[in-house]
Design a protein around this motif. Structure first.
Motif, PDB file in Angstrom:
ATOM      1  N   CYS A 125       4.026   1.880  -2.846  1.00  0.00           N
ATOM      2  CA  CYS A 125       3.945   0.462  -2.496  1.00  0.00           C
ATOM      3  C   CYS A 125       3.408   0.287  -1.079  1.00  0.00           C
ATOM      4  CB  CYS A 125       5.315  -0.207  -2.624  1.00  0.00           C
ATOM      5  SG  CYS A 125       5.807  -0.530  -4.332  1.00  0.00           S
ATOM      6  N   HIS A 126       3.816   1.180  -0.182  1.00  0.00           N
ATOM      7  CA  HIS A 126       3.329   1.137   1.196  1.00  0.00           C
ATOM      8  C   HIS A 126       1.822   1.373   1.243  1.00  0.00           C
ATOM      9  CE1 HIS A 126       3.021   1.939   5.508  1.00  0.00           C
ATOM     10  NE2 HIS A 126       2.401   3.072   5.195  1.00  0.00           N
ATOM     11  N   LEU A 127       1.339   2.408   0.549  1.00  0.00           N
ATOM     12  CA  LEU A 127      -0.082   2.722   0.584  1.00  0.00           C
ATOM     13  C   LEU A 127      -0.924   1.635  -0.080  1.00  0.00           C
ATOM     14  CD1 LEU A 127      -0.329   6.573  -0.132  1.00  0.00           C
ATOM     15  CD2 LEU A 127      -0.293   5.382   2.053  1.00  0.00           C
ATOM     16  N   GLU A 128      -0.366   1.037  -1.130  1.00  0.00           N
ATOM     17  CA  GLU A 128      -1.104  -0.002  -1.853  1.00  0.00           C
ATOM     18  C   GLU A 128      -0.887  -1.395  -1.275  1.00  0.00           C
ATOM     19  OE1 GLU A 128      -1.129   0.528  -6.327  1.00  0.00           O
ATOM     20  OE2 GLU A 128       0.529   1.849  -5.761  1.00  0.00           O
ATOM     21  N   ASN A 129      -0.023  -1.469  -0.263  1.00  0.00           N
ATOM     22  CA  ASN A 129       0.267  -2.754   0.377  1.00  0.00           C
ATOM     23  C   ASN A 129       0.735  -3.798  -0.630  1.00  0.00           C
ATOM     24  OD1 ASN A 129       0.491  -4.473   2.611  1.00  0.00           O
ATOM     25  ND2 ASN A 129      -1.575  -5.301   2.311  1.00  0.00           N
ATOM     26  N   PHE A 156       0.876  14.483   5.683  1.00  0.00           N
ATOM     27  CA  PHE A 156       0.709  13.031   5.617  1.00  0.00           C
ATOM     28  C   PHE A 156       1.824  12.395   4.786  1.00  0.00           C
ATOM     29  CE2 PHE A 156      -0.862   9.273   3.362  1.00  0.00           C
ATOM     30  CZ  PHE A 156      -1.345   8.491   4.403  1.00  0.00           C
ATOM     31  N   ALA A 157       2.051  12.924   3.584  1.00  0.00           N
ATOM     32  CA  ALA A 157       3.095  12.383   2.700  1.00  0.00           C
ATOM     33  C   ALA A 157       4.470  12.519   3.343  1.00  0.00           C
ATOM     34  CB  ALA A 157       3.064  13.092   1.345  1.00  0.00           C
ATOM     35  N   ALA A 288      -3.913   6.031  -3.468  1.00  0.00           N
ATOM     36  CA  ALA A 288      -2.514   6.414  -3.255  1.00  0.00           C
ATOM     37  C   ALA A 288      -2.217   7.734  -3.952  1.00  0.00           C
ATOM     38  CB  ALA A 288      -1.586   5.318  -3.778  1.00  0.00           C
ATOM     39  N   GLU A 289      -1.872   8.743  -3.165  1.00  0.00           N
ATOM     40  CA  GLU A 289      -1.618  10.085  -3.684  1.00  0.00           C
ATOM     41  C   GLU A 289      -0.779  10.826  -2.669  1.00  0.00           C
ATOM     42  OE1 GLU A 289      -1.314  11.877  -6.531  1.00  0.00           O
ATOM     43  OE2 GLU A 289      -3.366  11.274  -7.000  1.00  0.00           O
ATOM     44  N   ILE A 310      -8.515   9.201   2.448  1.00  0.00           N
ATOM     45  CA  ILE A 310      -7.256   8.715   3.018  1.00  0.00           C
ATOM     46  C   ILE A 310      -6.285   9.866   3.272  1.00  0.00           C
ATOM     47  CG2 ILE A 310      -5.305   7.137   2.666  1.00  0.00           C
ATOM     48  CD1 ILE A 310      -7.139   5.545   0.753  1.00  0.00           C
ATOM     49  N   GLY A 311      -5.674   9.872   4.459  1.00  0.00           N
ATOM     50  CA  GLY A 311      -4.576  10.756   4.844  1.00  0.00           C
ATOM     51  C   GLY A 311      -4.481  12.126   4.215  1.00  0.00           C
TER      52      GLY A 311
END
Length: 387
Positions: A125-129, A156-157, A288-289, A310-311
């Motif tokens: 949810c954080h990554l997908e805003n 990162f995760a 998101a991964e 990403i990250g």
């Protein structure tokens, strides 16, 4: 050492539901068992109750149960009771659980509990805003609070999860997910079907699949004969409430482009390698991964890859050396990288060769299994640290 895993999925012919989590646990469990460790797998939310002996690895399928009230609590307690019984009978030393929806909330084990950040609802949810259900965060936070330590597949995760759950005073160790190198070999990397793009993964918004129609159109403007192959399960779309992300994708392709798109749905795991071998370029435009198992599988098979930048992705691929890293929403650059590879066969071979070397260096499951064992031993015997 006897190690247990509590998971919603696992890669086995008898288990219908299995994706990246199931594959990564299977790879680790197999390697740990090979190095003379006893392994028990607890899979919850199963249609049947049974025990499977998978070449010495014991798989316990815990049947889903329905309750009139508070099923989210009572089913967790049922899982706890079942696992506790087996833990005592089999003298299990440590149990590892996934973070998704905080399955270990309300559970109490007499042995150490480790949580691996495969990807919580809070994290995604954080990554997908997007807004998260308060109940889901509560479950995951309770589960985190009860764990003795954590393993993250990428730094990162781990850092994102640490911040979101406000983890303090507990160890978070980065240990990548891995694969068996001998199981992912491509002896003829020079043989592939030109101008073919392959995507493998669930058709879901967070994986960036809704970016592919525009990217594909831009590539076909230069190479009209380009084909796009999609492999993976269809899914509900959380933003539009559509029952099918594939139907959303179809409506986004032009009519001419759609003629060159082939969606195979979910296929047997042992058939996927053949499609990877045939691909000219593999694409993973995910938003998101935590790591991306299929990405390292394709890398091991010496494929030229255009991946999200990403990250976590920066811990998999070195941009312009072992693949390309591009933000999924940058359609122009994403298409440009694919076109660049279509135009330059030697570049395809070069990136593929470096990708394989990268996997050999960072994602060999046998080396990673040793790191996992050392971590478990440090948690079980904190006063006797191993290196």
């Amino acid at each position: 050492m006897h190690i247990a895993f509590l998971t919603p999925e696992y890669s086995h012919p008898s288990i219908a539901k299995s994706a990246g989590i199931g594959t990564s646990i299977k790879n680790l469990a197999t390697s740990l068992h090979k190095s003379v460790n006893d392994i028990t797998i607890f899979i919850y939310d199963q249609p049947v109750q049974e025990i499977i002996n998978d070449n010495g690895i014991k798989i316990h399928r815990i049947q889903r149960k329905k309750y009139k009230f508070f099923g989210w609590y009572f089913y967790r307690k049922h899982i706890e009771q079942y696992c506790t019984q087996i833990i005592k009978q089999e003298n299990i030393a440590i149990i590892e659980a996934a973070d998704w929806t905080g399955i270990t909330a309300f559970m109490h084990f007499k042995i150490p509990l480790v949580i691996r950040f495969h990807g919580s609802d809070t994290y995604f949810c954080h990554l997908e805003n997007r807004k998260q259900k308060l109940k889901n965060f509560w479950f995951e936070q309770l589960a985190i609070n009860k764990a003795q330590a954590f393993i993250a597949p990428t730094t990162f995760a781990g850092e994102i999860s640490k911040r979101l759950f406000k983890i303090k005073g507990k160890e978070i160790q980065t240990i990548h997910n891995g694969i068996g190198l001998k199981e992912f070999e491509n002896k003829e990397p020079e043989k592939f079907e030109t101008n073919t793009i392959l995507y493998i993964g669930t058709l879901i918004r967070k994986k960036g699949v809704l970016e592919l129609p525009e990217i594909f159109n831009k590539v076909r403007n230069v190479f009209p004969e380009t084909k796009l192959l999609l492999i993976g399960s269809d899914s509900f779309d959380i933003k539009t409430n559509s029952k099918s992300t594939w139907e959303l994708m179809k409506s986004s392709f032009t009519k001419n482009d759609l003629n060159n798109v082939h969606y195979l749905g979910k296929i047997p795991y042992n058939e996927i390698q053949e499609h990877i071998k045939k691909a000219n370029v593999c694409v993973f435009p995910t938003f998101a991964e935590t790591l991306g198992m299929v990405t390292i599988e394709a890398m091991a098979m010496q494929k030229a890859i255009v991946n999200s930048n990403i990250g976590w992705s920066q811990e998999l691929i070195i941009d312009e050396e072992s693949g390309y890293l591009v933000h999924p929403s940058n359609h122009d650059l994403y298409a440009e990288r694919i076109i660049q590879l279509f135009k330059n066969e030697s570049l395809v071979f070069k990136l593929g060769k470096k990708a394989r070397e990268r996997v050999e260096e960072k994602f060999d499951i046998d080396s990673l299994a040793v790191a996992n064992i050392n971590f478990y031993e440090n948690i079980i015997n904190p006063n006797k640290k191993t290196t």
